[in-house]
Motif scaffolding. Structure first.
Motif, PDB file in Angstrom:
ATOM      1  N   GLN A   1      18.354   9.060   2.560  1.00  0.00           N
ATOM      2  CA  GLN A   1      18.563   7.738   3.814  1.00  0.00           C
ATOM      3  C   GLN A   1      18.822   6.623   3.447  1.00  0.00           C
ATOM      4  O   GLN A   1      19.692   5.658   4.064  1.00  0.00           O
ATOM      5  N   THR A   2      18.400   5.966   2.665  1.00  0.00           N
ATOM      6  CA  THR A   2      18.408   4.428   2.742  1.00  0.00           C
ATOM      7  C   THR A   2      18.719   4.548   0.807  1.00  0.00           C
ATOM      8  O   THR A   2      18.614   4.775  -0.140  1.00  0.00           O
ATOM      9  N   ARG A   3      18.887   3.236   0.539  1.00  0.00           N
ATOM     10  CA  ARG A   3      19.080   2.309  -0.458  1.00  0.00           C
ATOM     11  C   ARG A   3      18.194   1.065  -1.305  1.00  0.00           C
ATOM     12  O   ARG A   3      17.417   1.075  -0.700  1.00  0.00           O
ATOM     13  N   GLY A   4      17.704   1.574  -2.094  1.00  0.00           N
ATOM     14  CA  GLY A   4      16.507   0.948  -2.392  1.00  0.00           C
ATOM     15  C   GLY A   4      16.176   0.689  -3.915  1.00  0.00           C
ATOM     16  O   GLY A   4      16.263   2.096  -4.912  1.00  0.00           O
ATOM     17  N   LEU A   5      14.795   0.789  -4.819  1.00  0.00           N
ATOM     18  CA  LEU A   5      14.891   0.450  -6.408  1.00  0.00           C
ATOM     19  C   LEU A   5      13.506   1.294  -6.338  1.00  0.00           C
ATOM     20  O   LEU A   5      12.690   1.762  -6.855  1.00  0.00           O
ATOM     21  N   GLY A   6      12.680   1.581  -4.781  1.00  0.00           N
ATOM     22  CA  GLY A   6      11.088   1.983  -5.209  1.00  0.00           C
ATOM     23  C   GLY A   6      10.281   0.845  -5.253  1.00  0.00           C
ATOM     24  O   GLY A   6       9.286   1.759  -6.255  1.00  0.00           O
ATOM     25  N   LEU A   7      10.801  -0.372  -5.222  1.00  0.00           N
ATOM     26  CA  LEU A   7       9.086  -1.406  -6.027  1.00  0.00           C
ATOM     27  C   LEU A   7       8.470  -1.831  -4.072  1.00  0.00           C
ATOM     28  O   LEU A   7       7.545  -2.604  -4.967  1.00  0.00           O
ATOM     29  N   GLY A   8       9.123  -1.595  -3.328  1.00  0.00           N
ATOM     30  CA  GLY A   8       8.546  -2.469  -2.025  1.00  0.00           C
ATOM     31  C   GLY A   8       6.658  -1.860  -2.056  1.00  0.00           C
ATOM     32  O   GLY A   8       5.773  -3.270  -1.586  1.00  0.00           O
ATOM     33  N   LEU A   9       6.473  -0.295  -1.599  1.00  0.00           N
ATOM     34  CA  LEU A   9       5.161  -0.529  -1.663  1.00  0.00           C
ATOM     35  C   LEU A   9       4.300  -0.811  -3.046  1.00  0.00           C
ATOM     36  O   LEU A   9       3.052  -1.503  -3.142  1.00  0.00           O
ATOM     37  N   THR A  10       4.657  -0.970  -4.475  1.00  0.00           N
ATOM     38  CA  THR A  10       3.898  -0.767  -5.529  1.00  0.00           C
ATOM     39  C   THR A  10       4.057  -2.672  -5.592  1.00  0.00           C
ATOM     40  O   THR A  10       2.843  -3.472  -6.324  1.00  0.00           O
ATOM     41  N   TYR A  11       5.028  -3.512  -5.386  1.00  0.00           N
ATOM     42  CA  TYR A  11       4.562  -4.612  -5.234  1.00  0.00           C
ATOM     43  C   TYR A  11       3.793  -4.946  -3.942  1.00  0.00           C
ATOM     44  O   TYR A  11       2.621  -6.292  -4.513  1.00  0.00           O
ATOM     45  N   SER A  12       3.806  -4.845  -2.763  1.00  0.00           N
ATOM     46  CA  SER A  12       2.900  -4.691  -1.679  1.00  0.00           C
ATOM     47  C   SER A  12       1.677  -4.389  -2.204  1.00  0.00           C
ATOM     48  O   SER A  12       0.780  -5.622  -2.107  1.00  0.00           O
ATOM     49  N   ARG A  13       1.267  -3.445  -3.106  1.00  0.00           N
ATOM     50  CA  ARG A  13      -0.212  -3.267  -3.175  1.00  0.00           C
ATOM     51  C   ARG A  13      -0.521  -4.259  -4.564  1.00  0.00           C
ATOM     52  O   ARG A  13      -1.732  -5.038  -4.637  1.00  0.00           O
ATOM     53  N   LEU A  14       0.261  -4.494  -5.468  1.00  0.00           N
ATOM     54  CA  LEU A  14      -0.374  -6.010  -6.361  1.00  0.00           C
ATOM     55  C   LEU A  14      -0.101  -7.265  -5.288  1.00  0.00           C
ATOM     56  O   LEU A  14      -1.855  -7.523  -5.862  1.00  0.00           O
ATOM     57  N   LEU A  15       0.604  -7.329  -4.450  1.00  0.00           N
ATOM     58  CA  LEU A  15      -0.115  -8.613  -3.642  1.00  0.00           C
ATOM     59  C   LEU A  15      -1.099  -8.793  -3.501  1.00  0.00           C
ATOM     60  O   LEU A  15      -1.687  -9.702  -3.179  1.00  0.00           O
ATOM     61  N   ALA A  16      -1.975  -7.610  -2.646  1.00  0.00           N
ATOM     62  CA  ALA A  16      -2.377  -7.391  -2.026  1.00  0.00           C
ATOM     63  C   ALA A  16      -3.908  -7.081  -3.005  1.00  0.00           C
ATOM     64  O   ALA A  16      -5.087  -8.351  -2.199  1.00  0.00           O
ATOM     65  N   ARG A  17      -4.119  -7.207  -4.093  1.00  0.00           N
ATOM     66  CA  ARG A  17      -4.952  -7.250  -5.484  1.00  0.00           C
ATOM     67  C   ARG A  17      -5.311  -8.199  -5.334  1.00  0.00           C
ATOM     68  O   ARG A  17      -6.512  -8.878  -5.707  1.00  0.00           O
ATOM     69  N   ALA A  18      -4.184  -8.730  -5.626  1.00  0.00           N
ATOM     70  CA  ALA A  18      -3.998 -10.559  -6.124  1.00  0.00           C
ATOM     71  C   ALA A  18      -4.834 -11.006  -5.241  1.00  0.00           C
ATOM     72  O   ALA A  18      -5.487 -12.571  -5.484  1.00  0.00           O
ATOM     73  N   GLN A  19      -4.507 -11.156  -3.904  1.00  0.00           N
ATOM     74  CA  GLN A  19      -5.950 -11.808  -3.137  1.00  0.00           C
ATOM     75  C   GLN A  19      -6.654 -10.899  -2.655  1.00  0.00           C
ATOM     76  O   GLN A  19      -7.607 -11.937  -1.845  1.00  0.00           O
ATOM     77  N   GLY A  20      -7.353 -10.788  -3.885  1.00  0.00           N
ATOM     78  CA  GLY A  20      -8.952 -10.080  -3.727  1.00  0.00           C
ATOM     79  C   GLY A  20      -8.829  -8.700  -2.717  1.00  0.00           C
ATOM     80  O   GLY A  20      -9.880  -7.850  -1.969  1.00  0.00           O
ATOM     81  N   GLY A  21      -8.429  -8.325  -2.481  1.00  0.00           N
ATOM     82  CA  GLY A  21      -7.751  -7.524  -1.349  1.00  0.00           C
ATOM     83  C   GLY A  21      -7.400  -5.822  -1.558  1.00  0.00           C
ATOM     84  O   GLY A  21      -6.839  -5.735  -2.724  1.00  0.00           O
ATOM     85  N   GLU A  22      -6.371  -4.596  -1.022  1.00  0.00           N
ATOM     86  CA  GLU A  22      -6.005  -3.841  -1.151  1.00  0.00           C
ATOM     87  C   GLU A  22      -5.048  -3.016  -0.166  1.00  0.00           C
ATOM     88  O   GLU A  22      -5.500  -3.022   1.197  1.00  0.00           O
ATOM     89  N   LEU A  23      -4.130  -1.894  -0.349  1.00  0.00           N
ATOM     90  CA  LEU A  23      -2.828  -1.498   0.161  1.00  0.00           C
ATOM     91  C   LEU A  23      -3.059   0.186   0.294  1.00  0.00           C
ATOM     92  O   LEU A  23      -3.474   0.199  -0.808  1.00  0.00           O
ATOM     93  N   GLN A  24      -4.193   0.747   1.529  1.00  0.00           N
ATOM     94  CA  GLN A  24      -3.654   1.788   0.859  1.00  0.00           C
ATOM     95  C   GLN A  24      -3.149   2.945   2.203  1.00  0.00           C
ATOM     96  O   GLN A  24      -2.574   1.902   3.418  1.00  0.00           O
ATOM     97  N   LEU A  25      -2.451   3.831   1.820  1.00  0.00           N
ATOM     98  CA  LEU A  25      -2.258   5.071   2.118  1.00  0.00           C
ATOM     99  C   LEU A  25      -3.175   5.604   3.778  1.00  0.00           C
ATOM    100  O   LEU A  25      -4.259   6.022   3.098  1.00  0.00           O
ATOM    101  N   ARG A  26      -3.212   5.363   4.790  1.00  0.00           N
ATOM    102  CA  ARG A  26      -4.899   5.931   5.768  1.00  0.00           C
ATOM    103  C   ARG A  26      -4.771   7.618   6.103  1.00  0.00           C
ATOM    104  O   ARG A  26      -5.116   7.967   5.752  1.00  0.00           O
ATOM    105  N   SER A  27      -3.246   7.464   6.123  1.00  0.00           N
ATOM    106  CA  SER A  27      -2.611   8.816   7.052  1.00  0.00           C
ATOM    107  C   SER A  27      -1.650   8.613   6.798  1.00  0.00           C
ATOM    108  O   SER A  27      -0.491   8.163   6.915  1.00  0.00           O
ATOM    109  N   SER A  28      -0.780  10.083   7.173  1.00  0.00           N
ATOM    110  CA  SER A  28       0.929  10.608   6.708  1.00  0.00           C
ATOM    111  C   SER A  28       0.153  12.447   7.547  1.00  0.00           C
ATOM    112  O   SER A  28       0.174  13.129   7.078  1.00  0.00           O
ATOM    113  N   GLY A  29       1.694  12.035   8.701  1.00  0.00           N
ATOM    114  CA  GLY A  29       1.838  13.226   8.768  1.00  0.00           C
ATOM    115  C   GLY A  29       3.287  13.432  10.756  1.00  0.00           C
ATOM    116  O   GLY A  29       3.445  12.547   9.764  1.00  0.00           O
TER     117      GLY A  29
END
Length: 479
Positions: free
Chosen positions: A439-467
């Motif tokens: 469907q879309t073009r990309g490198l697959g780094l968006g969520l990885t980079y976002s989680r790193l940014l969240a942890r660098a600020q003392g937080g966390e990024l998680q997948l809560r649910s999906s269906g």
């Protein structure tokens, strides 16, 4: 001259290879068994020396007591009730019997004297000078090597003579059989201890050697290692299990690296090829007029996509190497998220996107970097738009809540959801599901980079649910 330079270069290369070559140390089995044997042997030797010395001193003391008992018996036999001394005719036989009974050596000398020191009996027979030397040895003679024991002959409270027994001090306190028995016991203890540590060291070294061999195979690029180690020790089991997990993870990462490299190359090559074809078509006058402008617009769009992919890759590499600074500012999270969503929605006004909010009435503050939070939220909104279901309009739900000292930002969509097999890997770098690749073009780094940014600020990024009804991501931040 050229030969000398060539020879120096070859010698330098050889020295470098020898320097980089891993050193072969002593095996664990040899190292521990040899050192344990030496330590055990030294300890047993010290113990044996102390024991032999103690046995010898005890034996010498017992011999002195035995000689004193013999002297007292002789004194009782030779004295008379009238205060005189009489030497029995069978005294030599009695002495032979007593010496055999007391296990005394034949080099024992026995003297019986009167009160004036005159010899009445000697065994063996000695001259007058020898007798005097036995009774009063000089300090320069070798007689101090002998032990002299004197037993007075007492009758009616008066000393009527004396019995002198002289025995060699350096006479062995134990015979050859005792020494052989002692040496045998010493050898059995030493060998038993060495054999015990040998078995234990071999049992310990086998799993370690297997792990080392498996690590060597992994270093050579063979990740399909089968580590079959049977051991009952908990620490070794933990080591083996951890190594198996590490080997499996390395195998998985190596496969992902190869696939990611191929995917990145493909994703970057596709827009380049497209741009090249479009530009060449315009240059060669294959198209003209409005169609040529349309081709150039498409080329610009493709270049923008490629620019975003390269920017994602550069951002991820910069953050992974620690070159990205994260600020610690006090932020009004409700205001910040509202502005982020408003700015993101402006380019998508023509799209049928519904956004609803669930914000608390009171102010919500967090500590973090506004730019990095914007990058995370925008990426989650983009993912929600890309996951839109074709049969229903896209609806995004943004919620903010606070509990237990943590602030949570939820971004939910009503899209097609994430496949169950892909949910454990969505935060891995360069991972893209097959559906998303189409469907879309990309490198697959968006969520990885976002989680790193969240942890660098003392937080966390998680997948809560999906269906099938949609997906919900949760960004947790410190309050």
């Amino acid at each position: 001259m050229d030969r000398r330079i060539t020879q120096r270069i070859e010698n330098f290369g050889k020295r470098k290879k020898e320097k980089n070559r891993p050193r072969k140390g002593t095996s664990l089995l040899t190292y521990w068994t040899l050192r344990y044997f030496l330590i055990l042997f030294a300890a047993l030797a010290i113990v044996a020396g102390i024991a032999l010395y103690g046995i010898r001193e005890t034996a010498m003391e017992n011999r002195s007591r035995t000689a004193a008992m013999l002297g007292q018996e002789v004194a009782d036999r030779v004295k008379n009730s009238d205060g005189s001394i009489t030497i029995p005719t069978n005294l030599n036989n009695i002495l032979d019997e007593r010496m055999g009974l007391f296990n005394m050596n034949l080099d024992v000398c026995l003297l019986i004297t009167d009160p004036q020191g005159n010899a009445l009996f000697s065994r063996p027979e000695m001259t007058e000078a020898q007798i005097r030397q036995k009774i009063a040895p000089s300090s320069r003679s070798k007689e101090p090597e002998y032990q002299l024991i004197r037993t007075p002959i007492i009758e009616n409270g008066q000393e009527i003579g004396g019995v002198y027994i002289s025995q060699f001090r350096k006479t062995p306190a134990y015979d050859s059989q005792q020494l052989m028995l002692f040496a045998g016991l010493f050898g059995i203890i030493a060998l038993s201890g060495w054999f015990t540590i040998y078995l234990l060291s071999r049992k310990l070294s086998r799993p370690i050697r297997s792990v080392a061999e498996s690590a060597r195979q992994i270093r050579n690029g063979n990740y399909d290692v089968k580590l079959e180690v049977k051991t009952g020790e908990r620490e070794l089991l933990e080591l083996v299990d951890s190594f198996r997990g590490m080997a499996g993870r390395l195998h998985q990462l190596e496969e992902w690296r190869e696939l990611s490299l191929a995917g990145v190359t493909h994703e970057l090559k596709t827009p380049v090829t497209s741009i090249k074809g479009l530009v060449m078509a315009v240059r060669d006058d294959v198209v003209s007029g409005e169609e040529a402008k349309e081709f150039l617009d498409i080329a610009v769009q493709e270049s923008n996509r490629m620019e975003r992919m390269v920017a994602d890759l550069l951002d991820y590499n910069a953050f992974s190497s620690g070159n990205v600074e994260v600020r610690r500012d006090r932020l009004d999270l409700k205001l910040l998220v509202s502005e982020i969503v408003y700015q993101w929605k402006l380019p998508h006004e023509c799209d049928s996107i519904e956004i609803d909010y669930a914000f608390p009435d009171e102010m919500v503050y967090t500590t973090g970097d506004a730019l990095r939070i914007q990058q995370i939220v925008v990426n989650l909104l983009n993912n929600g738009m890309q996951a839109a279901h074709p049969d229903r309009p896209l609806r995004l739900h943004i919620a903010i809540s606070e509990s237990n000292g943590r602030i949570e930002v939820e971004v939910a969509d009503n899209g097609a959801g994430i496949e169950e097999a892909d949910r454990d890997y969505i935060f891995d770098r360069f991972f893209r599901s097959e559906k998303k690749k189409r469907q879309t073009r990309g490198l697959g780094l968006g969520l990885t980079y976002s989680r790193l940014l969240a942890r660098a600020q003392g937080g966390e990024l998680q997948l809560r649910s999906s269906g099938p009804s949609g997906t919900t991501f949760s960004l947790r931040l410190p309050s």
